[in-house]
Design an enzyme around this catalytic site. Structure first.
Site, short mmCIF file in Angstrom:
data_model
loop_
_atom_site.label_atom_id
_atom_site.label_comp_id
_atom_site.label_asym_id
_atom_site.label_seq_id
_atom_site.Cartn_x
_atom_site.Cartn_y
_atom_site.Cartn_z
N GLY A 12 55.82 -46.63 3.07
CA GLY A 12 55.36 -46.09 4.34
C GLY A 12 53.92 -45.63 4.37
O GLY A 12 53.57 -44.73 5.13
N ASN A 14 51.42 -47.14 5.64
CA ASN A 14 50.90 -47.39 6.99
C ASN A 14 51.47 -46.38 7.97
O ASN A 14 50.77 -45.93 8.89
CB ASN A 14 51.22 -48.81 7.43
CG ASN A 14 50.20 -49.82 6.93
OD1 ASN A 14 49.09 -49.86 7.40
ND2 ASN A 14 50.59 -50.61 5.95
N MET A 90 60.78 -54.79 6.69
CA MET A 90 60.98 -56.11 6.10
C MET A 90 62.24 -56.82 6.60
O MET A 90 62.88 -57.57 5.87
CB MET A 90 61.03 -55.99 4.57
CG MET A 90 59.79 -55.38 3.97
SD MET A 90 58.27 -56.18 4.51
CE MET A 90 58.20 -57.53 3.37
N ILE A 92 63.76 -59.42 9.61
CA ILE A 92 63.37 -60.32 10.70
C ILE A 92 64.21 -59.96 11.92
O ILE A 92 65.43 -59.80 11.82
CB ILE A 92 63.58 -61.79 10.29
CG1 ILE A 92 62.57 -62.12 9.18
CG2 ILE A 92 63.39 -62.70 11.50
CD1 ILE A 92 62.53 -63.54 8.74
N LEU A 93 63.57 -59.77 13.04
CA LEU A 93 64.25 -59.33 14.26
C LEU A 93 64.57 -60.54 15.13
O LEU A 93 63.80 -61.50 15.20
CB LEU A 93 63.35 -58.35 15.02
CG LEU A 93 63.05 -57.05 14.23
CD1 LEU A 93 61.86 -56.31 14.83
CD2 LEU A 93 64.29 -56.16 14.18
N ASN A 107 53.03 -54.96 14.98
CA ASN A 107 53.30 -55.16 13.55
C ASN A 107 51.98 -55.33 12.84
O ASN A 107 51.00 -55.80 13.42
CB ASN A 107 54.15 -56.43 13.33
CG ASN A 107 54.47 -56.64 11.85
OD1 ASN A 107 54.82 -55.70 11.14
ND2 ASN A 107 54.33 -57.87 11.40
N HIS A 109 50.38 -57.20 9.52
CA HIS A 109 50.69 -58.29 8.58
C HIS A 109 49.51 -58.45 7.64
O HIS A 109 48.36 -58.51 8.11
CB HIS A 109 50.95 -59.59 9.36
CG HIS A 109 51.27 -60.75 8.50
ND1 HIS A 109 52.49 -60.91 7.89
CD2 HIS A 109 50.52 -61.81 8.11
CE1 HIS A 109 52.49 -62.04 7.17
NE2 HIS A 109 51.30 -62.59 7.29
N SER A 136 46.13 -58.13 9.77
CA SER A 136 46.12 -58.32 11.23
C SER A 136 47.16 -57.42 11.87
O SER A 136 48.27 -57.28 11.33
CB SER A 136 46.46 -59.77 11.58
OG SER A 136 45.61 -60.69 10.90
N ASP A 145 55.37 -63.31 13.10
CA ASP A 145 53.94 -63.13 12.80
C ASP A 145 53.06 -63.95 13.73
O ASP A 145 51.96 -64.38 13.35
CB ASP A 145 53.65 -63.51 11.33
CG ASP A 145 54.46 -62.68 10.36
OD1 ASP A 145 54.83 -63.20 9.30
OD2 ASP A 145 54.76 -61.52 10.69
C1 GRF Z 1 51.74 -53.68 3.30
O1 GRF Z 1 51.18 -54.74 2.56
C2 GRF Z 1 51.77 -54.10 4.75
O2 GRF Z 1 50.76 -55.03 5.07
C3 GRF Z 1 53.10 -54.76 4.89
O3 GRF Z 1 53.98 -54.00 4.07
C4 GRF Z 1 53.22 -53.54 2.91
C5 GRF Z 1 53.62 -52.14 2.54
O4 GRF Z 1 53.32 -51.30 3.61
N1 GRF Z 1 53.49 -54.76 6.27
P1 GRF Z 1 53.61 -49.70 3.56
O5 GRF Z 1 52.84 -49.12 2.39
O6 GRF Z 1 55.12 -49.51 3.37
O7 GRF Z 1 53.09 -49.23 4.88
#
Ligand code: GRF
Length: 196
Positions: A12, A14, A90, A92-93, A107, A109, A136, A145
């Protein structure tokens, strides 16, 4: 004040960047951090920030994506988000779920879309001999994506890079890009952000 739900599956980082950006005069606040993985590290980080958390473990649903997404939707509707941010989520929806939230779901990516949709993006950029890589932020549509690009950040690919060293160069740019895009998106501004 706009409400933002963030979906995670792992650490997490991000989510943390997004949550920590929604302060002061920012027009949004995090209303939920939800993971499909019960022990995802990001859940503790969200709880430490006082953000409501939820878990919808996908495993009990086995192949029944619709049932999993039914539980996901129930948890989300409780939080009544205006925007959903997928951040290291992670799963797919299905088009059904996406249609319900289309126009309100983002999202991030780890590639310069439209290049390298799917997995192992950094390894593929290195393999291809690309001089640049990056990340992106896009609106989520039924095409994996594939939605409209709302922002991109570029980094150089350096000689001797491994997928891990490249990922380590891209990730901090993700943490800059995603909050930047979200701040515009919640005001209805879809002008793309390009970093640096
Ligand atoms: C990152 O590489 C992000 O680009 C992808 O998931 C990976 C881990 O993200 N979506 P986080 O540290 O769990 O936010």
């Amino acid at each position: 004040m706009k409400r933002v739900a963030i979906l995670i599956s792992g650490g997490g980082s991000n989510m943390v960047a997004l949550a920590d950006s929604m302060v002061g005069d920012h027009p949004a606040r995090p209303c939920l951090v939800l993971s499909n993985v019960p022990d995802a590290g990001g859940l503790a980080k969200a709880a430490a920030r006082g953000i409501p958390t939820a878990v919808v473990d996908h495993k009990p649903f086995a192949k029944d994506r619709a049932a999993f997404e039914g539980a996901l939707t129930a948890a989300l509707e409780q939080a009544a988000p205006d925007v959903i941010c997928l951040a290291g989520f992670m799963r797919i929806l299905t088009p059904g779920f996406i249609t319900r939230w289309q126009g309100r779901m983002l999202n991030i990516h780890p590639s310069l879309l439209p290049k390298y949709k799917g997995l192992n993006t950094h390894a593929r950029a290195i393999e291809a001999g690309d001089a640049e890589a990056g990340c992106s932020v896009h609106e989520v549509t039924a095409e994996l994506d594939g939605g409209p690009i709302l922002g991109q950040a570029r980094v150089p690919v350096l000689p001797g890079d491994s997928p891990d060293t490249l990922a380590a160069r891209v990730l901090p740019m993700e943490h800059q890009l995603y909050p930047n895009v979200l701040r515009r998106f919640v005001t209805g501004d879809r002008t793309p952000v390009f970093l640096p």
